[in-house]
Design a protein around this motif. Structure first.
Motif, PDB file in Angstrom:
ATOM      1  N   CYS A 225       0.865  -1.184   0.000  1.00 28.56           N
ATOM      2  CA  CYS A 225       0.000   0.000   0.000  1.00 28.56           C
ATOM      3  C   CYS A 225       0.903   1.237   0.000  1.00 28.56           C
ATOM      4  O   CYS A 225       2.123   1.137  -0.091  1.00 28.56           O
ATOM      5  CB  CYS A 225      -0.927  -0.037   1.213  1.00 28.56           C
ATOM      6  SG  CYS A 225      -0.034   0.093   2.778  1.00 28.56           S
ATOM      7  N   HIS A 226       0.332   2.423   0.151  1.00 20.93           N
ATOM      8  CA  HIS A 226       1.153   3.632   0.085  1.00 20.93           C
ATOM      9  C   HIS A 226       2.048   3.806   1.300  1.00 20.93           C
ATOM     10  O   HIS A 226       3.226   4.169   1.181  1.00 20.93           O
ATOM     11  CB  HIS A 226       0.259   4.869  -0.088  1.00 20.93           C
ATOM     12  CG  HIS A 226       1.037   6.112  -0.382  1.00 20.93           C
ATOM     13  ND1 HIS A 226       1.326   7.043   0.589  1.00 20.93           N
ATOM     14  CD2 HIS A 226       1.608   6.547  -1.525  1.00 20.93           C
ATOM     15  CE1 HIS A 226       2.044   8.007   0.031  1.00 20.93           C
ATOM     16  NE2 HIS A 226       2.229   7.731  -1.241  1.00 20.93           N
ATOM     17  N   CYS A 227       1.525   3.520   2.492  1.00 20.02           N
ATOM     18  CA  CYS A 227       2.302   3.763   3.715  1.00 20.02           C
ATOM     19  C   CYS A 227       3.220   2.598   4.080  1.00 20.02           C
ATOM     20  O   CYS A 227       4.084   2.740   4.938  1.00 20.02           O
ATOM     21  CB  CYS A 227       1.368   4.087   4.883  1.00 20.02           C
ATOM     22  SG  CYS A 227       0.450   2.675   5.522  1.00 20.02           S
ATOM     23  N   GLY A 228       3.012   1.451   3.453  1.00 25.18           N
ATOM     24  CA  GLY A 228       3.879   0.305   3.711  1.00 25.18           C
ATOM     25  C   GLY A 228       3.399  -0.614   4.826  1.00 25.18           C
ATOM     26  O   GLY A 228       4.067  -1.599   5.139  1.00 25.18           O
ATOM     27  N   ALA A 229       2.250  -0.302   5.417  1.00 23.35           N
ATOM     28  CA  ALA A 229       1.722  -1.181   6.471  1.00 23.35           C
ATOM     29  C   ALA A 229       1.303  -2.529   5.896  1.00 23.35           C
ATOM     30  O   ALA A 229       1.331  -3.537   6.597  1.00 23.35           O
ATOM     31  CB  ALA A 229       0.546  -0.510   7.179  1.00 23.35           C
TER      32      ALA A 229
ATOM     33  N   CYS B 229      -6.087  -0.373   3.139  1.00 19.09           N
ATOM     34  CA  CYS B 229      -5.261  -0.109   4.314  1.00 19.09           C
ATOM     35  C   CYS B 229      -5.922   0.975   5.155  1.00 19.09           C
ATOM     36  O   CYS B 229      -6.249   2.041   4.649  1.00 19.09           O
ATOM     37  CB  CYS B 229      -3.859   0.334   3.879  1.00 19.09           C
ATOM     38  SG  CYS B 229      -2.851   0.909   5.259  1.00 19.09           S
TER      39      CYS B 229
ATOM     40  N   HIS C 159      -4.647   2.863   7.284  1.00 23.37           N
ATOM     41  CA  HIS C 159      -3.786   4.020   7.513  1.00 23.37           C
ATOM     42  C   HIS C 159      -3.752   4.951   6.311  1.00 23.37           C
ATOM     43  O   HIS C 159      -3.859   6.155   6.443  1.00 23.37           O
ATOM     44  CB  HIS C 159      -2.360   3.559   7.845  1.00 23.37           C
ATOM     45  CG  HIS C 159      -2.303   2.647   9.020  1.00 23.37           C
ATOM     46  ND1 HIS C 159      -2.543   3.067  10.309  1.00 23.37           N
ATOM     47  CD2 HIS C 159      -2.061   1.314   9.099  1.00 23.37           C
ATOM     48  CE1 HIS C 159      -2.446   2.030  11.145  1.00 23.37           C
ATOM     49  NE2 HIS C 159      -2.146   0.960  10.424  1.00 23.37           N
ATOM     50  N   CYS C 160      -3.567   4.386   5.122  1.00 25.79           N
ATOM     51  CA  CYS C 160      -3.375   5.238   3.936  1.00 25.79           C
ATOM     52  C   CYS C 160      -4.525   5.128   2.941  1.00 25.79           C
ATOM     53  O   CYS C 160      -4.599   5.924   2.001  1.00 25.79           O
ATOM     54  CB  CYS C 160      -2.054   4.911   3.244  1.00 25.79           C
ATOM     55  SG  CYS C 160      -2.000   3.283   2.466  1.00 25.79           S
TER      56      CYS C 160
HETATM   57 ZN   LIG Z   1      -1.162   1.818   4.038  1.00 34.33          ZN
END
Ligand SMILES: [Zn+2]
Length: 135
Positions: free
Chosen positions: A10-14, A74, A76-77
């Protein structure tokens, strides 16, 4: 046919995963309500080709439609890096990988991936919509 292992996130890497893909096998874009709004660019793989490495707990499920397709993003992002489901027409359990979320793939390689267009808006998944350029 060349199957290679790719990393996706994903964008944030989570959320991180590894997937075995033959990019020449093609991909799909669709005009259904959710693919249109997320600009989803997917390819379908069998479960044994997909390994979620990080972030099961970061995934939020968006319950939509009949529920047979698990729409995940995700928390988060907000990025929808893959989905999963169980559909007979796709041979049972599958993962759908968002090709836009693969990491480290050269633009020239991405632009060579064949695209099939699906008329999901009219529930006619194996036909191409009349207009596709915006998808
Ligand atoms: Zn994310």
């Amino acid at each position: 046919m060349t199957i290679q292992t790719y990393q996706g996130s994903c964008h944030c890497g989570a959320v991180r995963y590894e997937v075995d893909l033959d990019l020449a096998a093609g991909s799909g874009r669709c005009n259904c309500s959710i693919c249109t709004k997320t600009r989803y660019w997917g390819t379908v793989v069998k479960p044994d080709a997909f390994r979620l490495q990080l972030g099961e707990d970061a995934l939020t499920r968006y319950p939509f439609g009949s529920g047979v397709v698990e729409h995940l993003f995700c928390r988060h992002c907000g990025v929808k890096s893959f989905g999963r489901g169980d559909l007979e027409v796709l041979g049972g359990r599958y993962y759908s990988v968002n090709l836009a979320c693969l990491d480290g793939v050269e633009p020239a390689v991405l632009s060579d991936i064949p695209i099939r267009y699906a008329n999901g808006r009219d529930n006619d998944w194996f036909s191409e919509p009349a207009v596709t350029r915006h998808l």
